[in-house]
Structures are given as structure tokens and as C-alpha cells.
Write a protein that holds these residues in place. Structure first.
Motif, PDB file in Angstrom:
ATOM      1  N   ARG A 215      11.825  48.005  43.995  1.00  0.00           N
ATOM      2  CA  ARG A 215      12.697  48.574  45.004  1.00  0.00           C
ATOM      3  C   ARG A 215      12.905  47.678  46.221  1.00  0.00           C
ATOM      4  O   ARG A 215      13.756  47.963  47.060  1.00  0.00           O
ATOM      5  CB  ARG A 215      12.136  49.931  45.470  1.00  0.00           C
ATOM      6  CG  ARG A 215      12.239  51.001  44.402  1.00  0.00           C
ATOM      7  CD  ARG A 215      11.360  52.201  44.720  1.00  0.00           C
ATOM      8  NE  ARG A 215      11.616  53.318  43.809  1.00  0.00           N
ATOM      9  CZ  ARG A 215      11.146  53.388  42.570  1.00  0.00           C
ATOM     10  NH1 ARG A 215      10.401  52.409  42.094  1.00  0.00           N
ATOM     11  NH2 ARG A 215      11.425  54.416  41.798  1.00  0.00           N
ATOM     12  N   LEU A 216      12.116  46.613  46.319  1.00  0.00           N
ATOM     13  CA  LEU A 216      12.197  45.720  47.470  1.00  0.00           C
ATOM     14  C   LEU A 216      12.547  44.307  47.011  1.00  0.00           C
ATOM     15  O   LEU A 216      12.086  43.857  45.958  1.00  0.00           O
ATOM     16  CB  LEU A 216      10.855  45.668  48.216  1.00  0.00           C
ATOM     17  CG  LEU A 216      10.402  46.926  48.960  1.00  0.00           C
ATOM     18  CD1 LEU A 216       8.997  46.714  49.515  1.00  0.00           C
ATOM     19  CD2 LEU A 216      11.367  47.270  50.087  1.00  0.00           C
ATOM     20  N   GLY A 222       6.894  39.991  50.104  1.00  0.00           N
ATOM     21  CA  GLY A 222       5.978  38.967  50.553  1.00  0.00           C
ATOM     22  C   GLY A 222       5.673  39.055  52.032  1.00  0.00           C
ATOM     23  O   GLY A 222       4.542  38.845  52.471  1.00  0.00           O
ATOM     24  N   ILE A 223       6.705  39.364  52.830  1.00  0.00           N
ATOM     25  CA  ILE A 223       6.508  39.494  54.276  1.00  0.00           C
ATOM     26  C   ILE A 223       5.590  40.672  54.584  1.00  0.00           C
ATOM     27  O   ILE A 223       4.683  40.577  55.410  1.00  0.00           O
ATOM     28  CB  ILE A 223       7.867  39.637  54.989  1.00  0.00           C
ATOM     29  CG1 ILE A 223       8.622  38.300  54.927  1.00  0.00           C
ATOM     30  CG2 ILE A 223       7.681  40.082  56.440  1.00  0.00           C
ATOM     31  CD1 ILE A 223      10.037  38.373  55.449  1.00  0.00           C
ATOM     32  N   ILE A 260       4.110  34.876  56.950  1.00  0.00           N
ATOM     33  CA  ILE A 260       5.446  35.463  57.100  1.00  0.00           C
ATOM     34  C   ILE A 260       6.506  34.365  57.136  1.00  0.00           C
ATOM     35  O   ILE A 260       7.542  34.447  56.469  1.00  0.00           O
ATOM     36  CB  ILE A 260       5.517  36.329  58.370  1.00  0.00           C
ATOM     37  CG1 ILE A 260       4.673  37.590  58.203  1.00  0.00           C
ATOM     38  CG2 ILE A 260       6.965  36.704  58.694  1.00  0.00           C
ATOM     39  CD1 ILE A 260       4.594  38.440  59.460  1.00  0.00           C
ATOM     40  N   GLY A 261       6.240  33.311  57.925  1.00  0.00           N
ATOM     41  CA  GLY A 261       7.214  32.228  58.030  1.00  0.00           C
ATOM     42  C   GLY A 261       7.452  31.540  56.711  1.00  0.00           C
ATOM     43  O   GLY A 261       8.596  31.253  56.338  1.00  0.00           O
ATOM     44  N   CYS A 262       6.370  31.279  55.985  1.00  0.00           N
ATOM     45  CA  CYS A 262       6.490  30.616  54.685  1.00  0.00           C
ATOM     46  C   CYS A 262       7.310  31.464  53.716  1.00  0.00           C
ATOM     47  O   CYS A 262       8.149  30.956  52.976  1.00  0.00           O
ATOM     48  CB  CYS A 262       5.091  30.361  54.137  1.00  0.00           C
ATOM     49  SG  CYS A 262       5.059  29.539  52.546  1.00  0.00           S
ATOM     50  N   THR A 263       7.083  32.775  53.732  1.00  0.00           N
ATOM     51  CA  THR A 263       7.828  33.682  52.846  1.00  0.00           C
ATOM     52  C   THR A 263       9.285  33.801  53.262  1.00  0.00           C
ATOM     53  O   THR A 263      10.191  33.763  52.427  1.00  0.00           O
ATOM     54  CB  THR A 263       7.173  35.076  52.852  1.00  0.00           C
ATOM     55  OG1 THR A 263       5.797  34.951  52.486  1.00  0.00           O
ATOM     56  CG2 THR A 263       7.868  36.005  51.876  1.00  0.00           C
ATOM     57  N   ALA A 264       9.533  33.936  54.580  1.00  0.00           N
ATOM     58  CA  ALA A 264      10.894  34.155  55.074  1.00  0.00           C
ATOM     59  C   ALA A 264      11.783  32.942  54.877  1.00  0.00           C
ATOM     60  O   ALA A 264      12.996  33.071  54.718  1.00  0.00           O
ATOM     61  CB  ALA A 264      10.849  34.534  56.550  1.00  0.00           C
ATOM     62  N   ALA A 276       3.209  35.193  46.457  1.00  0.00           N
ATOM     63  CA  ALA A 276       1.885  34.818  46.958  1.00  0.00           C
ATOM     64  C   ALA A 276       0.779  35.496  46.188  1.00  0.00           C
ATOM     65  O   ALA A 276      -0.305  34.960  46.050  1.00  0.00           O
ATOM     66  CB  ALA A 276       1.782  35.146  48.436  1.00  0.00           C
ATOM     67  N   ARG A 277       1.030  36.674  45.663  1.00  0.00           N
ATOM     68  CA  ARG A 277      -0.070  37.414  45.083  1.00  0.00           C
ATOM     69  C   ARG A 277       0.156  37.767  43.630  1.00  0.00           C
ATOM     70  O   ARG A 277      -0.761  37.793  42.858  1.00  0.00           O
ATOM     71  CB  ARG A 277      -0.333  38.683  45.907  1.00  0.00           C
ATOM     72  CG  ARG A 277      -1.498  39.453  45.356  1.00  0.00           C
ATOM     73  CD  ARG A 277      -2.241  40.196  46.404  1.00  0.00           C
ATOM     74  NE  ARG A 277      -1.672  41.507  46.652  1.00  0.00           N
ATOM     75  CZ  ARG A 277      -2.290  42.420  47.350  1.00  0.00           C
ATOM     76  NH1 ARG A 277      -3.435  42.182  47.888  1.00  0.00           N
ATOM     77  NH2 ARG A 277      -1.749  43.594  47.544  1.00  0.00           N
TER      78      ARG A 277
END
Length: 283
Positions: A215-216, A222-223, A260-264, A276-277
């Protein structure tokens, strides 16, 4: 958010078992029951398994077991939120390694600052056990290997890879748990507690993550996942009365910003590297 809350509550509860069976025994109970739950849920024998996939799953499971063991060993002396934050550097390194863009060096800087604030190099960090920090860093390395080997196991069915991987993880950690705790591992009360840890730390988070991923957008997922160190710190404060200093909260914040920055800014990275997981509730 429910997945992270369940995971942190389950881990906090698991820490209460250390006096009875140690970190090694607790890891064996947690991973063993997690494997049993997922084997029943997925019934991996329903799908054929190629030799190459079996070897990849074995490596993936061994990394998963080592990650769990190192993480629980770190929890003996390191607060939950800090252990999670240090462990997060593993998947961060894997994600950043897939890109050479200038912006990634900013996230590296945040992660390094966070680690430097936590490592016992200054007076304010001197109350953290170096051995515990070493175990948490080792768990981060294990998490990075878990991601790399998990990608190689991607040709197999997801449920098959996860359940068989956890079975392999349980085979890796059980000898350590039994060597430390002996037959106390099979006490009915501890088996019940181990089942609760497995449900809270793996079954519920894994199920909720599967719902969330449908749904996301992956980046949003990730964020949100990047908040796990803060969630762990709050769980440690409420359930284990683990007080953190302002500097330690700042360190957690730096690592969260890096995540957060790496994901965004992941951009066009390969999807598997941006994850990441994956099935991190198992880890």
C-alpha cells in the motif's frame, strides 16, 4: 509503525530473558520460534529448489543468524535504541555503495558523525561498553551481508527463501544458545516466553510489513523504517528504563537523518539495493 513498535516491544521483552538463558539462549529461542512460525505459514517444501538457490539461501540464513546473535549480544551492555542505530550503519553502507553521487557523501557524513558521537572516544561516550559497541557494529556487518546474500537468493520464492533462511539461521545460533543455557532452554515457561518473542519480533512485524509494502511506495516505506532507532530508544526508555544522554539522542538523530536522506534520494538505484530491510522483522 505498528511493525516497528511490535519489533521493539518484542526485543525489549527478549532482553528480560537474558538473566535466565543469556543473550545466546534468547537468540536461539527467538530465531527458532520465528523459523517454526514461518515454516508453518509458508510450507516451503511446496516449491522446487535449485542447488544454486539452496546455497544462496544457506548464506542468507547464516548471515541472518549471525546478525541476530551479534545484536542480542550487544544488548547485554548497550541500550536498545543505540544498538539499533549502530546496526543501521550496515544497510546504510550497502545502499550508499550503490551510488557515487555527491549527495550520498552528505548522508555518509551524518552516519559517521552519529557513530563518532556513540563510540567511546570522548568523555561523554565513555559509559558505553566498547565490547557491546563492537557486537552492534558486527551486527551491522551481518545485516549488510544479509542484504547482499538475500539478493542472491531472490530467484527463489520469497516465502520459501525467508522460511528456509530462518531455518538455517536457527541452526547457526542454536549451538551457541544450548552451549550457554543448556537444558534450561526447554523449560516450559521459557519456551512460552520464546514463542511470545518470536510472535512479537517476527510474525507480527513481518505480516504488517507485507501489508504496508502493498500500500506504500517503497521510498515511503524506507523513510518510515528509518525511525526504528528512535522507536527502539523509546521502547528501551519505557520498558527497560534505559536513560539516554542528549548527545546519544543527537547521535541517533544523525543516523536517522542519514537513513532518511539515503532513502529519499535513492533515485534510480536498483530496487533491491534501496530496500534497507526486506524481511528485516526476521532480522
Amino acid at each position: 509503525m505498528g511493525s516497528m513498535a511490535s519489533l521493539c516491544i518484542g526485543t525489549s521483552f527478549a532482553k528480560s530473558l537474558f538473566d535466565a538463558v543469556g543473550a545466546q539462549g534468547t537468540t536461539a529461542l527467538r530465531v527458532g520460534f520465528s523459523a517454526l512460525i514461518l515454516l508453518i505459514a509458508w510450507r516451503p517444501w511446496r516449491w522446487p529448489l535449485k542447488g544454486a538457490d539452496a546455497r544462496a539461501i544457506a548464506l542468507y540464513g547464516a548471515a541472518l543468524g549471525a546478525t541476530n546473535l551479534m545484536f542480542y549480544m550487544s544488548l547485554r551492555t548497550v541500550p536498545l535504541g543505540l544498538a539499533i542505530a549502530i546496526e543501521f550503519t550496515g544497510p546504510l553502507a550497502v545502499a550508499i555503495a550503490s551510488s557515487r553521487r555527491a549527495i550520498d557523501f552528505l548522508w555518509i557524513a551524518f552516519a559517521v558523525i552519529g557513530l563518532l558521537l556513540l563510540l567511546p572516544l570522548r568523555e561523554h561516550a565513555g559509559n558505553l561498553d566498547p565490547v557491546g559497541i563492537g557486537y552492534a557494529l558486527a551486527a551491522g556487518v551481518g545485516w549488510a551481508l544479509y542484504i547482499i546474500f538475500g539478493q542472491r537468493a531472490g530467484n527463489a520464492h520469497g516465502g520459501q527463501a525467508t522460511s528456509l533462511g530462518l531455518l538455517m539461521a536457527s541452526l547457526v545460533v542454536f549451538p551457541f544458545g544450548f552451549a550457554h543455557a543448556g537444558t534450561a532452554l526447554f523449560s516450559p515457561a521459557l519456551l512460552l516466553a520464546g514463542l511470545a518473542v518470536g510472535v512479537l519480533s517476527s510474525a507480527i512485524p513481518y505480516s504488517l510489513e507485507m501489508v504496508a509494502l502493498k500500500r506504500l511506495p517503497r521510498r515511503t516505506f524506507g523513510i518510515l523504517l528509518s525511525m526504528e532507532p528512535a522507536m527502539g530508544a523509546l521502547a528501551g526508555l519505557v520498558m527497560l528504563h534505559e536513560q539516554l544522554s542528549a548527545m546519544q539522542w543527537l547521535a541517533i538523530g544523525c543516523i536517522i537523518v542519514a537513513s532518511i536522506g539515503c532513502t529519499a534520494t535513492a533515485g534510480a538505484r536498483r530496487p533491491a539495493k534501496a530496500e534497507a530491510r526486506g524481511t528485516g522483522s526476521a532480522a
